[in-house]
Design an enzyme around this catalytic site. Structure first.
Site, short mmCIF file in Angstrom:
data_model
loop_
_atom_site.label_atom_id
_atom_site.label_comp_id
_atom_site.label_asym_id
_atom_site.label_seq_id
_atom_site.Cartn_x
_atom_site.Cartn_y
_atom_site.Cartn_z
N THR A 158 -1.18 1.04 10.32
CA THR A 158 -2.51 0.63 9.37
C THR A 158 -2.51 1.25 7.95
OG1 THR A 158 -3.54 2.91 9.81
CG2 THR A 158 -3.79 1.20 11.50
N ASP A 168 4.46 0.19 7.36
CA ASP A 168 4.66 -0.49 8.48
C ASP A 168 6.34 -0.79 8.97
OD1 ASP A 168 2.08 -0.81 8.45
OD2 ASP A 168 1.92 -2.90 7.81
N CYS A 210 -8.42 2.70 12.89
CA CYS A 210 -8.87 1.52 13.15
C CYS A 210 -10.27 1.32 13.28
CB CYS A 210 -8.24 0.96 14.46
SG CYS A 210 -7.91 -0.61 14.68
N GLU A 246 9.60 -5.00 -5.89
CA GLU A 246 8.73 -5.84 -5.35
C GLU A 246 8.83 -7.40 -5.93
OE1 GLU A 246 6.23 -7.81 -3.47
OE2 GLU A 246 6.28 -5.74 -2.67
N CYS A 300 -2.22 -3.09 12.34
CA CYS A 300 -3.79 -2.93 12.81
C CYS A 300 -3.81 -3.73 14.33
CB CYS A 300 -4.53 -3.76 11.91
SG CYS A 300 -6.36 -3.21 12.08
N ALA A 304 0.97 -1.23 0.09
CA ALA A 304 0.03 0.04 -0.09
C ALA A 304 0.99 1.36 0.06
CB ALA A 304 -0.84 -0.17 1.36
#
Length: 409
Positions: free
Chosen positions: A305, A296, A339, A38, A164, A16
């Site tokens: 998140t 993250d 969240c 990636e 999360c 993301a």
């Protein structure tokens, strides 16, 4: 050895954070030469896995090919990063090649360390052991929830940081809601075993969550960290202040410990904990001005998140483009994270907060009061947010997420 290739911007990670940043940069400067490192063939909308485990989404709606989300004009280096050489502006890749950059953006995500729990990997997906933290296991969660009519269901949460932080609870509440409506909740002992000392890290949201802990008769076991699982025997062992406790289960939903990717932790770019060592506001590396980190794997003390990455991407974009132009950063990130806590099917406690647990609501309180369970946030999570992810965030459209002003240091 082949000659190193060069790009103006090299982004590590096609999750993301990486895709959103590339798309935002190209929106501002379409001729920019960007490479994304990636190795994966698939890209996942991971916030949807809670809904898969609760029987709301089909797993397929959370998955698309990586090729379909790569921004047009980006060079996709389909391999993984192996090591960083920031003093020479180079990254060595797993395929043995080297890529040079003017600006490096580090967004490889977090690693799920399943192996840190003895016996877990051997039993995942069988013996009643599941996790919504994996695409292939979330459907098994829903299967177990539907099958369970009596017995003990344990939901675990490891020490922070995890991505999360509300997800361990979300799966529990949605499961309990199903059992309640199926008329079997009274025959199921539900335990929430959290390695931490509080139910949720931002106190304003705890009363609403405790209402549901009470409604579902959940036994709250804080300071209880899962260390071993015996799948065939259906027992789980937890480390507590009083010593080790072994508990029988019929269903065990596990959230694994989470760590920085090893190639990052071993690099000159990491802090002592292994995360990309960046300024928490500008997201610029504290030692290498032409390196930025987000997502993250960043060292920022925010909730990990997708909503945080959505806010971080425009900040990195603005500051990285200024770095390319020989200028200093002007955009700042305030620690925003969101969240949406799915406390029942059709209602959510929408937790939104910044650094220090400061509440950061996106909507006026008359529309959505995040400290209460409401229906409108459910419609956001079920319908709007997945659409916003695929069609907004990953396309460089910064709806509800423009870069902040420079924050005083």
């Amino acid at each position: 050895m082949s000659q190193p290739t060069s790009h103006q911007v090299v982004i590590i990670g096609g999750g993301a954070a990486g895709i959103a940043t590339a798309a935002s940069m190209l929106k501002r400067q379409p001729t920019l030469d960007i490479a994304i490192v990636e190795p994966a063939d698939a890209h996942y909308y991971q916030p949807g896995w809670t809904m898969v485990g609760g029987g709301v989404f089909q797993p397929e709606v959370t998955r698309r090919t990586m090729a379909s989300v790569m921004p047009r004009g980006v060079t996709w280096l389909k391999t993984a990063a192996k090591s960083f050489q920031p003093d020479s502006n180079e990254v060595t890749l797993e395929d043995g090649s080297t890529v040079r950059y003017d600006v490096l953006i580090v967004a490889p995500g977090i690693r799920l360390a399943w192996e840190k729990i003895d016996g877990l990997e051997a039993t995942l997906g069988s013996n009643g052991v599941t996790s919504n933290y994996r695409y292939d296991l979330a459907p098994y969660t829903w299967e177990l929830v539907q099958q369970l009519k009596s017995g003990r269901a344990i939901f675990t949460q490891p020490p922070m940081p995890i991505k999360c932080a509300g997800a361990p609870q979300k799966s529990m509440y949605l499961s309990c809601d199903h059992w309640l409506h199926a008329g079997v909740l009274g025959d199921i002992e539900v335990e929430f075993r959290n390695a931490g000392g509080v139910l949720f890290g931002v106190a304003d949201y705890v009363p609403a969550l405790m209402d549901y802990v009470g409604k579902y008769h959940i036994a709250l076991k804080l300071g209880s960290n899962l260390v071993a699982v015996d799948g065939p025997a259906q027992t789980a062992t937890f480390k507590t202040e009083e010593g080790e406790v072994t508990q029988q289960f019929d269903m065990l939903h596990v959230v694994p410990p989470q760590v920085a990717p090893q190639f990052l932790a071993d690099s000159p770019l990491s802090n002592e904990a292994g995360w990309t060592d960046v300024d928490q506001h500008t997201l610029q590396h504290v030692r290498y001005p032409n390196v930025f980190g987000l997502g993250d794997a960043g060292s920022m003390p925010n909730a990990k998140t997708a909503a945080a990455a959505r806010k971080q991407a425009p900040v990195v974009t603005v500051n990285a483009l200024r770095q390319l132009a020989g200028k200093g950063p002007t955009a700042g990130y305030d620690g925003y994270g969101s969240c949406p806590l799915t406390v029942e099917r059709g209602k959510i406690v929408l937790a939104e907060f910044g650094y220090g647990g400061k509440l950061a609501p996106s909507f006026p309180s008359w529309l959505i009061d995040g400290t209460k369970a409401q229906r409108l946030p459910w419609l956001l999570k079920a319908d709007f947010l997945p659409w916003l992810y695929w069609n907004g965030m990953l396309k460089g459209r910064e709806w509800l997420a423009g870069p902040g002003n420079m924050i005083a240091q």
